[in-house]
Design an enzyme around this catalytic site. Structure first.
Site, PDB file in Angstrom:
ATOM      1  N   PHE A   1      -8.552 106.070  51.599  1.00  0.00           N
ATOM      2  CA  PHE A   1      -9.554 105.042  51.300  1.00  0.00           C
ATOM      3  C   PHE A   1     -10.957 105.443  51.734  1.00  0.00           C
ATOM      4  O   PHE A   1     -11.937 104.862  51.273  1.00  0.00           O
ATOM      5  CB  PHE A   1      -9.150 103.712  51.950  1.00  0.00           C
ATOM      6  CG  PHE A   1      -9.535 103.608  53.394  1.00  0.00           C
ATOM      7  CD1 PHE A   1      -8.694 104.058  54.389  1.00  0.00           C
ATOM      8  CD2 PHE A   1     -10.758 103.052  53.747  1.00  0.00           C
ATOM      9  CE1 PHE A   1      -9.059 103.967  55.723  1.00  0.00           C
ATOM     10  CE2 PHE A   1     -11.127 102.948  55.072  1.00  0.00           C
ATOM     11  CZ  PHE A   1     -10.279 103.408  56.072  1.00  0.00           C
ATOM     12  N   LYS A   2     -11.053 106.445  52.586  1.00  0.00           N
ATOM     13  CA  LYS A   2     -12.378 106.801  53.091  1.00  0.00           C
ATOM     14  C   LYS A   2     -13.284 107.415  52.025  1.00  0.00           C
ATOM     15  O   LYS A   2     -14.477 107.586  52.254  1.00  0.00           O
ATOM     16  CB  LYS A   2     -12.239 107.733  54.280  1.00  0.00           C
ATOM     17  CG  LYS A   2     -11.580 107.058  55.470  1.00  0.00           C
ATOM     18  CD  LYS A   2     -11.577 107.934  56.687  1.00  0.00           C
ATOM     19  CE  LYS A   2     -11.060 107.199  57.905  1.00  0.00           C
ATOM     20  NZ  LYS A   2      -9.597 106.975  57.845  1.00  0.00           N
TER      21      LYS A   2
END
Ligand SMILES: *Cc1c(COP(=O)(O)O)cnc(C)c1O
Length: 432
Positions: free
Chosen positions: A106-107
């Site tokens: 998700f980063k």
């Protein structure tokens, strides 16, 4: 819109200053001086809006008028070039998949948004004023930052990671890109890496180097994570039930962004921060004593954090009132054994393959919902299971196909420098 330091010993900063500095001069985290809720009509209309439109409206006030509308729209569109599907797993339980970006964690969103903002602020700079992004990673940050910043003009990226404590795929993602990306393999833990980065920021001897951080202390990495919560809510067919989000948490940046989305008006009933045995926050909710500890290694390694840097922002969002915090926020911790059990159970009952981080989120969600029927629960799936291939295959006894983003780094050569002490890091930065 200005940002103030949560240590309250620095002048306020504009958005660009906060992004370029990362941390305030008094070492505090930056926090927006005000938050204006979005119009109720906007929340009602979410279903009919595209992701780019939603994200633009959510982030706009936080850029403090420093990026013109058309440029900000371009940044948002460039950042969000993949999907965020909400996948049903059980009755009223959904996984929000945040792993469809280039590094499958998700980063990617925060890293891509921050890289584009820095690129925008650097657009008129001469080459002699390069910014160096210094970042410590427990696994996924490094790859996302490397990919997000690759080729950005005027920005050099130096990534520190703990030797032997990131997965093979994670290591490949941060050591194989080259160009403006350099990887330093540290003989130590993630906390050692983070301490070195913090020391470098305070080191007068490096002040000529224009260092900034791409960890979630940087507002440009932290705030875009709000988008996920809007995207999830938009995709919910039935919006009549209370919505609970469970977020697998390490540095607590992602969940903190979710709480900010709530401040903007997104109707969220409760937030659950699920951790592995690095349980500083669950312990705090229990005892009222905040006691950071050295991090311990687990199978959900991106959450092996003993002193979560964003928790102070969460406290601020609840006016530093523990009672208020507890009424909207719970936190539970799980062992590796419980995590593996959950992965097996989810797989057995629904066929869904959760990675160890997502499984921790699932456990937190189920624990909170145990005696609270009639709610909708969403856990965030923060990484593709292939990023933890050995653990997933070993736990579930099933193979997973390797997606093309990952295949692309598999046969590239890892290039890194080894360091052991802060002095090594300093020398490395000074020699560049
Ligand atoms: C970074 C990360 C987390 C933790 O996110 P925080 O914002 O640091 O709490 C969880 N899962 C994965 C896969 C991550 O990479």
């Amino acid at each position: 819109m200005k940002y103030y330091s949560l240590n309250r010993n620095s002048e306020q900063a504009s958005f660009s200053e906060a992004v370029i500095r990362g941390l305030a001069p008094d070492k505090g985290l930056y926090f927006p001086e005000s938050v204006t809720p979005l119009p109720a009509s906007f929340i009602k209309e979410l279903e009919n809006l595209g992701d780019h439109e939603i994200a633009f409206n959510a982030i706009r006030q936080f850029t403090g008028g420093e990026i013109p509308e058309s440029d900000l729209r371009e940044i948002v569109e460039g950042t969000l070039s993949f999907d965020f599907p909400l996948v049903p797993v059980e009755d009223d339980i959904y996984a929000l998949e945040l792993f469809h970006g280039p590094t499958m964690a998700f980063k990617d969103v925060g890293a891509r948004f921050m890289a584009r903002c820095l690129g925008y602020f650097n657009r008129n700079r001469k080459n002699d004023s390069k910014v160096t992004v210094l970042v410590a990673t427990s696994g996924d940050t490094g790859g996302a930052v490397a990919s997000g910043f690759l080729g950005v003009e005027g920005v050099e990226v130096v990534i520190l990671y703990p030797s032997g404590k990131v997965s093979d795929i994670q290591e490949r993602q941060l050591t194989t890109l080259g160009q403006n990306i350099t990887a330093l393999e540290v003989n130590g833990t993630f906390d050692d890496c983070q301490d070195m980065v913090k020391t470098a920021f305070l080191d007068e001897g490096l002040s000529a180097k224009q260092l900034t951080s791409a960890n979630s202390i940087n507002v440009a990495r932290w705030l875009p994570q709000m988008f996920y919560f809007f995207f999830a809510y938009k995709q919910l067919k039935n919006k009549d039930k209370d919505v609970v989000f469970a977020v697998p948490s390490g540095n607590f940046g992602n969940i903190c962004a979710g709480i900010m989305a709530g401040k903007l008006g997104l109707p969220v009933h409760h937030f659950v921060a699920a951790t592995n045995i690095n349980d500083t926050v669950p312990q705090y909710l229990h005892s009222g004593v905040y006691e950071p500890k050295p991090s311990k290694q687990t199978i959900s390694n991106a959450m092996d954090v003993g002193n979560p840097s964003n928790f102070i922002r969460i406290q601020q969002l609840f006016d530093n009132d523990l009672k208020k915090l507890k009424s909207h926020f719970s936190s539970y911790s799980y062992t590796d054994r419980e995590t593996r059990e959950a992965m097996k159970n989810i797989h057995k009952s629904s066929g869904y393959i959760a990675d160890p981080h997502g499984a921790v989120g699932y456990l937190g969600l189920k624990e909170y919902l145990k005696d609270k029927p009639g709610k909708t629960g969403i856990f965030l799936e923060t990484a593709h299971p292939v990023k933890f291939l050995d653990i997933v295959e070993d736990t579930l006894g099933t193979g997973i196909a390797i997606p093309e983003q990952i295949q692309a780094v598999m046969d590239k050569e890892k290039v890194k420098h080894r360091i052991a002490t802060y002095e090594d890091l300093k020398q490395f930065l000074l020699d560049r």
